[in-house]
Design a protein around this motif. Structure first.
Motif, PDB file in Angstrom:
ATOM      1  N   PRO A 167      -4.789 -26.071   2.338  1.00  0.00           N
ATOM      2  CA  PRO A 167      -4.689 -25.978   0.878  1.00  0.00           C
ATOM      3  C   PRO A 167      -4.795 -24.528   0.415  1.00  0.00           C
ATOM      4  N   GLN A 168      -3.980 -24.185  -0.579  1.00  0.00           N
ATOM      5  CA  GLN A 168      -3.918 -22.826  -1.107  1.00  0.00           C
ATOM      6  C   GLN A 168      -4.030 -22.855  -2.625  1.00  0.00           C
ATOM      7  N   LYS A 169      -4.137 -21.674  -3.185  1.00  0.00           N
ATOM      8  CA  LYS A 169      -4.096 -21.499  -4.631  1.00  0.00           C
ATOM      9  C   LYS A 169      -2.720 -20.950  -4.983  1.00  0.00           C
ATOM     10  N   VAL A 170      -2.015 -21.654  -5.867  1.00  0.00           N
ATOM     11  CA  VAL A 170      -0.641 -21.325  -6.192  1.00  0.00           C
ATOM     12  C   VAL A 170      -0.470 -21.307  -7.704  1.00  0.00           C
ATOM     13  N   VAL A 171       0.286 -20.332  -8.206  1.00  0.00           N
ATOM     14  CA  VAL A 171       0.651 -20.303  -9.626  1.00  0.00           C
ATOM     15  C   VAL A 171       2.169 -20.300  -9.734  1.00  0.00           C
ATOM     16  N   TYR A 172       2.693 -21.257 -10.485  1.00  0.00           N
ATOM     17  CA  TYR A 172       4.125 -21.351 -10.745  1.00  0.00           C
ATOM     18  C   TYR A 172       4.432 -20.718 -12.098  1.00  0.00           C
ATOM     19  N   ASP A 173       5.387 -19.817 -12.119  1.00  0.00           N
ATOM     20  CA  ASP A 173       5.898 -19.189 -13.333  1.00  0.00           C
ATOM     21  C   ASP A 173       7.052 -20.077 -13.809  1.00  0.00           C
ATOM     22  N   VAL A 174       6.818 -20.835 -14.892  1.00  0.00           N
ATOM     23  CA  VAL A 174       7.789 -21.846 -15.305  1.00  0.00           C
ATOM     24  C   VAL A 174       8.422 -21.474 -16.645  1.00  0.00           C
ATOM     25  N   ALA A 175       9.729 -21.409 -16.643  1.00  0.00           N
ATOM     26  CA  ALA A 175      10.522 -21.241 -17.859  1.00  0.00           C
ATOM     27  C   ALA A 175      11.817 -22.018 -17.638  1.00  0.00           C
ATOM     28  N   GLU A 176      11.780 -23.313 -17.943  1.00  0.00           N
ATOM     29  CA  GLU A 176      12.923 -24.186 -17.655  1.00  0.00           C
ATOM     30  C   GLU A 176      13.120 -25.185 -18.798  1.00  0.00           C
ATOM     31  N   GLY A 177      14.211 -25.034 -19.537  1.00  0.00           N
ATOM     32  CA  GLY A 177      14.463 -25.877 -20.689  1.00  0.00           C
ATOM     33  C   GLY A 177      15.301 -27.115 -20.423  1.00  0.00           C
ATOM     34  N   VAL A 186      -1.307 -24.263 -10.421  1.00  0.00           N
ATOM     35  CA  VAL A 186      -1.249 -24.016 -11.858  1.00  0.00           C
ATOM     36  C   VAL A 186       0.190 -23.727 -12.257  1.00  0.00           C
ATOM     37  N   LEU A 187       0.686 -24.448 -13.241  1.00  0.00           N
ATOM     38  CA  LEU A 187       2.005 -24.185 -13.808  1.00  0.00           C
ATOM     39  C   LEU A 187       1.789 -23.468 -15.128  1.00  0.00           C
ATOM     40  N   VAL A 188       2.277 -22.247 -15.227  1.00  0.00           N
ATOM     41  CA  VAL A 188       2.167 -21.474 -16.460  1.00  0.00           C
ATOM     42  C   VAL A 188       3.495 -21.605 -17.196  1.00  0.00           C
ATOM     43  N   LEU A 189       3.447 -22.233 -18.353  1.00  0.00           N
ATOM     44  CA  LEU A 189       4.626 -22.565 -19.142  1.00  0.00           C
ATOM     45  C   LEU A 189       4.845 -21.525 -20.233  1.00  0.00           C
ATOM     46  N   HIS A 190       6.070 -20.988 -20.303  1.00  0.00           N
ATOM     47  CA  HIS A 190       6.333 -20.000 -21.346  1.00  0.00           C
ATOM     48  C   HIS A 190       7.784 -19.970 -21.796  1.00  0.00           C
ATOM     49  N   GLY A 191       8.552 -21.010 -21.484  1.00  0.00           N
ATOM     50  CA  GLY A 191       9.967 -21.040 -21.840  1.00  0.00           C
ATOM     51  C   GLY A 191      10.286 -22.237 -22.717  1.00  0.00           C
ATOM     52  N   ASP A 192      11.554 -22.642 -22.676  1.00  0.00           N
ATOM     53  CA  ASP A 192      12.009 -23.738 -23.528  1.00  0.00           C
ATOM     54  C   ASP A 192      11.418 -25.098 -23.152  1.00  0.00           C
ATOM     55  N   GLU A 193      10.776 -25.194 -21.999  1.00  0.00           N
ATOM     56  CA  GLU A 193      10.090 -26.443 -21.637  1.00  0.00           C
ATOM     57  C   GLU A 193       8.917 -26.716 -22.567  1.00  0.00           C
ATOM     58  N   ILE A 194       8.464 -25.721 -23.292  1.00  0.00           N
ATOM     59  CA  ILE A 194       7.343 -25.901 -24.221  1.00  0.00           C
ATOM     60  C   ILE A 194       7.624 -27.060 -25.170  1.00  0.00           C
ATOM     61  N   ALA A 220       4.221 -17.750 -26.708  1.00  0.00           N
ATOM     62  CA  ALA A 220       5.541 -18.366 -26.584  1.00  0.00           C
ATOM     63  C   ALA A 220       5.621 -19.664 -27.390  1.00  0.00           C
ATOM     64  N   ALA A 221       4.547 -20.431 -27.402  1.00  0.00           N
ATOM     65  CA  ALA A 221       4.508 -21.658 -28.201  1.00  0.00           C
ATOM     66  C   ALA A 221       4.615 -21.314 -29.687  1.00  0.00           C
ATOM     67  N   HIS A 222       3.846 -20.314 -30.108  1.00  0.00           N
ATOM     68  CA  HIS A 222       3.869 -19.882 -31.507  1.00  0.00           C
ATOM     69  C   HIS A 222       5.276 -19.422 -31.910  1.00  0.00           C
TER      70      HIS A 222
END
Length: 162
Positions: free
Chosen positions: A42-52, A81-89, A124-126
């Motif tokens: 097991p590892q620690k992973v962060v996904y940079d997500v920007a997918e609309g 962790v999925l960090v959301l900052h695109g149109d998927e918001i 990004a949400a704002h």
């Protein structure tokens, strides 16, 4: 004359051989792939997500779910962790539940199975007209996606994924 005919027949034979489908060659000239048995810790992973696109976002959830299974949903040593900052918001907006309810039920269920978290960029949400109270409760708001991704890598040892 027979040498000329012999040479001509040789050239014709070579041309036919070169242009004919390689019926005698196997379809897999290098053999077939072998599966390597690997035990992934097991590892620690962060996904940079920007997918609309909802279908492509669903495939991201597939990847995250599969990785969680590989890590045996270990809540002690794994962190995804999925960090959301695109149109998927917009998918996560309460007002869009009727349209994206199935996708949101799936995302929320992943947070119950172990070490998966969704963090959303408040900036990004704002910019898209959403405040924290407009977003489903299983999402954690953070001030800025980029800063959160950097913090997770530098301070908590997460590995970056796109």
């Amino acid at each position: 004359m027979s040498t000329i005919i012999g040479k001509a027949l040789a050239v014709i034979g070579i041309a036919m051989f070169m242009s004919a489908p390689a019926l005698s060659e196997p379809e897999a000239p290098w053999g077939m792939a072998s599966l390597e048995e690997v035990d992934y810790a097991p590892q620690k992973v962060v996904y940079d997500v920007a997918e609309g696109d909802p279908e492509r976002f669903d495939r991201i959830l597939d990847r995250v779910s599969f990785l969680n299974n590989v890590y045996d949903a270990d809540p002690f040593d794994a962190s995804i962790v999925l960090v959301l900052h695109g149109d998927e918001i917009g998918f996560f907006a309460i007002e869009n539940y009727a349209e994206h309810g199935e996708l949101m039920r799936r995302a929320q269920s992943l947070t119950l199975a172990g070490p998966i978290q969704f963090r959303m960029c408040e900036a990004a949400a704002h910019a898209r007209g959403f405040a924290p109270e407009d977003i489903h409760g299983f999402v954690h708001m953070v001030p800025m996606a980029d800063a959160e991704i950097i913090r997770l890598q530098q301070e908590e040892g997460h590995v970056f994924m796109q």
